[in-house]
Design an enzyme around this catalytic site. Structure first.
Site, PDB file in Angstrom:
ATOM      1  N   HIS A  24      10.250  69.612  52.376  1.00 25.70           N
ATOM      2  CA  HIS A  24      10.260  70.626  53.424  1.00 25.70           C
ATOM      3  C   HIS A  24      11.608  71.332  53.421  1.00 25.70           C
ATOM      4  CE1 HIS A  24      10.397  66.496  55.184  1.00 25.70           C
ATOM      5  NE2 HIS A  24      11.597  66.876  55.573  1.00 25.70           N
ATOM      6  N   ASN A  51      10.029  65.638  42.255  1.00 28.02           N
ATOM      7  CA  ASN A  51      10.136  65.506  43.705  1.00 28.02           C
ATOM      8  C   ASN A  51      11.420  66.160  44.195  1.00 28.02           C
ATOM      9  OD1 ASN A  51      11.222  63.738  46.224  1.00 28.02           O
ATOM     10  ND2 ASN A  51       8.993  63.902  46.244  1.00 28.02           N
ATOM     11  N   ASN A  60      18.775  81.300  42.530  1.00 29.39           N
ATOM     12  CA  ASN A  60      18.316  82.143  41.425  1.00 29.39           C
ATOM     13  C   ASN A  60      19.178  83.383  41.205  1.00 29.39           C
ATOM     14  OD1 ASN A  60      17.588  83.400  43.818  1.00 29.39           O
ATOM     15  ND2 ASN A  60      15.617  84.129  43.037  1.00 29.39           N
TER      16      ASN A  60
END
Length: 200
Positions: free
Chosen positions: A113, A127, A136
Site C-alpha cells: 500500500h 513484494n 522514474n
C-alpha cells in the site's frame, strides 16, 4: 540484454519485445497495450481501452486510465491509481493508495500500500512493502537523462523517464527507494529505508 534472465515467465503480450531494452518497452507501452487488448478473450470486460478479467477484484475509488489490462485473479485496493499504460499479470495485488504508471507487473507480485511504481518492468513473485517507491525521473538534476549499469558498465538510455527492471522474487522493504535506472537481478533484497542508486 536478455530479459528472460530477469523475468522467466515473460508476459505473452510482450513476447516479440524480449530483445528490446526495458526502457524501450516502457516508452511504447501504451501502443503495445492498445494492440494487445484487441486479442483478448471474452473472459475480459473491455470498455474504453481498459480490459479487466472477470475474476479480478477492484475495490471502491480505484482510478484506471486507458490503456490497461488487468489479468485473472488480480486485486486492486481502494483508491489505487493506474495510468500511463499498465499491464498486470495474473494474481497481482495492488494495495490501497498505490500509484502505478506505465509499467508491466508480473504474476503474483504484490505492492502492499502507498507505493509508487513508475515506468518499470517488474517480475513475478516480487513484494513491495508499504511506502516503497520506484522513482522514474531525476527532478533534482540539470541533466535528466537516465543511465543504467549493466554488467558493471554504464549505458545511456537516451530517455528521461524510466524506473527499474526488477527481477523475479525480489523483496523491496518499506519506504525504500529505487532511483531511476535501477536494475535488480532475481532474488535481490532491498532493506527498509534503503536508497538504491546505481548511477554513481
Amino acid at each position: 540484454m536478455n530479459l528472460k534472465e530477469y523475468i522467466a515467465e515473460w508476459p505473452k503480450p510482450f513476447d516479440e519485445q524480449n530483445d528490446l531494452m526495458p526502457w524501450q518497452i516502457t516508452a511504447n507501452l501504451s501502443v503495445t497495450l492498445e494492440s494487445a487488448i484487441l486479442l483478448l478473450s471474452d473472459e475480459y470486460i473491455i470498455k474504453n481501452g481498459i480490459a479487466i478479467h472477470l475474476s479480478a477484484q477492484i475495490e471502491a475509488g480505484v482510478v484506471i486510465k486507458a490503456p490497461a489490462i488487468i489479468s485473472a485473479n488480480c486485486f486492486i485496493g481502494a483508491h489505487a491509481y493506474l495510468r500511463g499504460g499498465v499491464y498486470l499479470s495474473s494474481k497481482v495485488s495492488i494495495g490501497p493508495g498505490c500509484e502505478i504508471k506505465g509499467s508491466i507487473i508480473g504474476d503474483s507480485t504484490s505492492a502492499a500500500h502507498f507505493n509508487f511504481i513508475g515506468d518499470s518492468i517488474i517480475g513475478s513473485n516480487v513484494n513491495f512493502e508499504a511506502g516503497s517507491v520506484i522513482a522514474n525521473h531525476y527532478n533534482e538534476r540539470k541533466d535528466k537523462e537516465i543511465t543504467v549499469t549493466l554488467k558493471g558498465e554504464k549505458q545511456s538510455t537516451g530517455i528521461t523517464k524510466f524506473g527499474a527492471l526488477v527481477g523475479d522474487g525480489c523483496k523491496i522493504g518499506a519506504n525504500a527507494v529505487l532511483s531511476p535506472g535501477t536494475i535488480l537481478v532475481p532474488g535481490s533484497i532491498v532493506k527498509r529505508l534503503e536508497l538504491v542508486d546505481q548511477s554513481a
